[in-house]
Enzyme design. Structure first.
Site, PDB file in Angstrom:
ATOM      1  N   LYS A   1      39.445  33.957  55.287  1.00 23.91           N
ATOM      2  CA  LYS A   1      40.557  34.820  55.684  1.00 23.91           C
ATOM      3  C   LYS A   1      40.307  36.267  55.246  1.00 23.91           C
ATOM      4  CE  LYS A   1      44.753  33.656  54.059  1.00 23.91           C
ATOM      5  NZ  LYS A   1      45.407  34.739  53.309  1.00 23.91           N
TER       6      LYS A   1
ATOM      7  N   ARG B   1      38.825  41.870  57.075  1.00 23.82           N
ATOM      8  CA  ARG B   1      37.996  43.059  56.862  1.00 23.82           C
ATOM      9  C   ARG B   1      37.067  43.312  58.042  1.00 23.82           C
ATOM     10  NH1 ARG B   1      39.998  41.087  52.309  1.00 23.82           N
ATOM     11  NH2 ARG B   1      40.123  42.352  50.408  1.00 23.82           N
TER      12      ARG B   1
ATOM     13  N   SER C   1      43.215  43.251  41.646  1.00 22.53           N
ATOM     14  CA  SER C   1      43.709  42.853  42.963  1.00 22.53           C
ATOM     15  C   SER C   1      42.813  43.430  44.039  1.00 22.53           C
ATOM     16  CB  SER C   1      45.144  43.363  43.161  1.00 22.53           C
ATOM     17  OG  SER C   1      45.457  43.404  44.535  1.00 22.53           O
TER      18      SER C   1
ATOM     19  N   ASP D   1      43.916  32.031  44.413  1.00 18.34           N
ATOM     20  CA  ASP D   1      44.653  31.274  45.444  1.00 18.34           C
ATOM     21  C   ASP D   1      44.543  29.759  45.245  1.00 18.34           C
ATOM     22  OD1 ASP D   1      45.461  33.625  46.663  1.00 18.34           O
ATOM     23  OD2 ASP D   1      43.741  33.673  48.021  1.00 18.34           O
TER      24      ASP D   1
ATOM     25  N   ARG E   1      54.451  30.807  43.210  1.00 15.45           N
ATOM     26  CA  ARG E   1      53.675  29.556  43.137  1.00 15.45           C
ATOM     27  C   ARG E   1      53.743  28.895  41.765  1.00 15.45           C
ATOM     28  NH1 ARG E   1      48.524  31.531  46.833  1.00 15.45           N
ATOM     29  NH2 ARG E   1      49.604  31.152  48.813  1.00 15.45           N
TER      30      ARG E   1
ATOM     31  N   ARG F   1      49.761  27.384  51.145  1.00 18.99           N
ATOM     32  CA  ARG F   1      48.994  26.652  50.123  1.00 18.99           C
ATOM     33  C   ARG F   1      49.860  25.649  49.352  1.00 18.99           C
ATOM     34  NH1 ARG F   1      44.309  29.368  50.984  1.00 18.99           N
ATOM     35  NH2 ARG F   1      44.461  31.630  50.995  1.00 18.99           N
TER      36      ARG F   1
HETATM   37  C1  S3P Z   1      43.147  38.847  49.058  1.00 18.16           C
HETATM   38  C2  S3P Z   1      43.349  39.134  47.742  1.00 18.16           C
HETATM   39  C3  S3P Z   1      44.165  38.301  46.847  1.00 18.16           C
HETATM   40  C4  S3P Z   1      44.417  36.924  47.434  1.00 18.16           C
HETATM   41  C5  S3P Z   1      44.780  36.983  48.876  1.00 18.16           C
HETATM   42  C6  S3P Z   1      43.686  37.635  49.689  1.00 18.16           C
HETATM   43  C7  S3P Z   1      42.325  39.773  49.872  1.00 18.16           C
HETATM   44  O1  S3P Z   1      45.412  38.933  46.634  1.00 18.16           O
HETATM   45  O2  S3P Z   1      45.417  36.252  46.719  1.00 18.16           O
HETATM   46  O3  S3P Z   1      45.009  35.677  49.382  1.00 18.16           O
HETATM   47  O4  S3P Z   1      41.863  39.378  50.965  1.00 18.16           O
HETATM   48  O5  S3P Z   1      42.108  40.909  49.436  1.00 18.16           O
HETATM   49  P1  S3P Z   1      45.626  40.025  45.443  1.00 18.16           P
HETATM   50  O6  S3P Z   1      44.862  41.241  45.800  1.00 18.16           O
HETATM   51  O7  S3P Z   1      47.107  40.250  45.449  1.00 18.16           O
HETATM   52  O8  S3P Z   1      45.130  39.344  44.222  1.00 18.16           O
END
Ligand code: S3P
Length: 447
Positions: free
Chosen positions: A28, A33, A173, A326, A357, A401
């Site tokens: 995903k 991206r 993040s 996740d 969660r 999830r």
């Molecule tokens: C993601 C970053 C994560 C992840 C999300 C996808 C991404 O979130 O939990 O499912 O593609 O950059 P955070 O940046 O909030 O940790």
């Protein structure tokens, strides 16, 4: 099916031993991206293995609304980009559905364009904090008008960036980091973003692959920085999206828990910043073999052979959270079958995912008769040969999830497990029930 559409219950009863070889849908994070960088590149980006889940389709629709050409031809998606600075004002509100990644990354992108865009999402996304991107992106001169607490719907009026950004994020993040980098692509000079520990680096890898100049460094304290040279010319490239390790997690844990199972999951993304769950499961005694390791379009991939195994509880340290953020819901399910106690520490971020969660797992497991506790940012699960079953359906709260985790629990528990809504699964794993049933599960939607 759309999140927020009429809820559809699903039930999962005891599975037969799982057998077979499967490929789970595309990653995903990488899919989002590929579409976004494709839209910013010059020329054509072809994408093989793109996840066609609802979240990614939201990003595809947003890129089209912003002026890129996005087309699916059979199994391959094509994007003809507009070049950095080339996007145009969308004619309508951008609805990001359930997708936090679309909302936050696109906020970064839009902060560099001098027009106004309106973003919204489903009830889950409208409850999630956007302040974490509004704060750094406001440094660029972009203006944000959001609901209380920095919540969607939100209007963004970007600015033509004249100064590069420098931001030290208090949290690890990838969404925050990527939002800053997407803005920084449009600014002259170097944009720097630092996080306390490295989060998934798909943005960095793909930007390099498309021709951007960026340098990364790891400090003595573990802090990780990315320095991006702004206004590069990105060139469209072929992208091969590996299978999502976060989706592979569900059949993998199911195979571990259902006695007599042995399955192969092909072509799984093995980026070391994503594989914390597999490391943890192996530490708990899981029989997972990583075979045929190779590299594809700048990302490591491998096939996983997973066999049923007896697990024991462990402590999962907070430092591991970014590499499996996740995967805690499905780890909590694995922990329910492990001997002894599993302690998962440093989970504050779990409270602001598609749902809270931490609470969802503690309460959901308790309602199935399993001893679980959420305290502060720690989740503790006491496992054993569980006789779990539930009388009232698990509340999914638009969280894919949570739905998939409890359906996996049902595969290994004595009694069947019901979830109150399986529609959210389509955000990341459209044929989850079909794929799991093909391996030996007994799951179905209840109309
Ligand atoms: C993601 C970053 C994560 C992840 C999300 C996808 C991404 O979130 O939990 O499912 O593609 O950059 P955070 O940046 O909030 O940790």
């Amino acid at each position: 099916m759309h999140t927020g559409a009429t809820p559809l219950k699903a039930v999962s009863a005891k599975a037969k031993p799982l057998r077979g070889t499967v490929t789970v849908p595309g990653d995903k994070s990488i899919s989002h991206r590929a579409l976004m960088f494709g839209a910013l590149a010059v020329g054509e980006t072809s994408i093989t293995g793109l996840l066609t889940g609802e979240d990614v389709l939201r990003t595809a629709a947003a890129m089209t609304a912003l002026g890129a050409e996005v087309e699916r031809r059979g199994q391959i998606w094509h994007v003809w980009g507009r070049g950095i600075g080339g996007l145009r004002e969308p004619a309508d509100v951008l609805d990001m559905g359930n997708s936090g990644t679309s909302a936050r990354l696109i906020a970064g992108l839009l902060s560099a364009y001098p027009f106004t865009t309106f973003l919204t999402g489903d009830a889950s996304l409208r409850g999630r904090p956007m302040e974490r991107v509004i704060k750094p992106l406001s440094q660029t001169g972009a203006r944000f008008v959001a609901r209380a607490g920095g919540r969607l719907p939100m209007a963004i009026t970007g600015s033509s960036l004249t100064a590069p950004l420098s931001y030290v994020s208090p949290i690890s993040s990838a969404q925050v980091k990527s939002a800053v980098l997407l803005a920084g692509l449009h600014a002259p000079g170097a944009t720097t973003v630092t996080e306390p520990a490295p989060s998934r680096d798909h943005t960095e890898r793909m930007l390099r692959y498309f021709g951007a100049d960026l340098a990364t460094s790891l400090g003595q304290d573990g802090a990780y920085s990315v320095k991006l040279t702004g206004q590069p010319e990105l060139t469209g490239r072929p992208v091969v999206v590996p299978a999502d390790p976060s989706s592979a997690a569900f059949p993998a844990v199911a195979a571990i828990l259902v006695p007599g199972s042995s399955i192969t999951i092909s072509n799984v993304g093995m980026n070391p910043l994503r594989t914390g769950l597999f490391a943890t499961l192996m530490e708990m005694g899981a029989d997972i073999q990583v075979t045929n390791a190779r590299d594809e379009a700048g990302e490591p991939v491998a096939d996983l052979v997973v066999k049923s195994s007896r697990l024991h509880g462990v402590t999962v340290p907070a430092e591991r959270a970014p590499s499996m953020i996740d995967e805690y819901p499905i780890l909590a399910v694995a922990a329910a079958f492990a001997d002894g106690e599993t302690r998962m520490e440093g989970l504050a971020e779990l409270k602001v995912k598609e749902s809270d969660r931490l609470t969802a797992m503690a309460e959901g497991l308790q309602s199935c008769g399993i001893t679980a506790r959420a305290e502060g940012d720690t989740l503790t699960v006491r496992g054993g040969r569980t006789r779990a079953t539930n009388s009232a359906p698990i509340a999914v709260n638009l969280d894919h999830r949570i739905a998939m985790s409890f359906l996996v629990l049902g595969m290994a528990a004595e009694g069947a497990i019901t979830v109150d809504d399986a529609t959210a699964i389509a955000t990341s794993f459209p044929d989850f029930i079909g794929l799991m049933n093909g391996l030996g599960a007994d799951m179905r939607e209840i109309p």
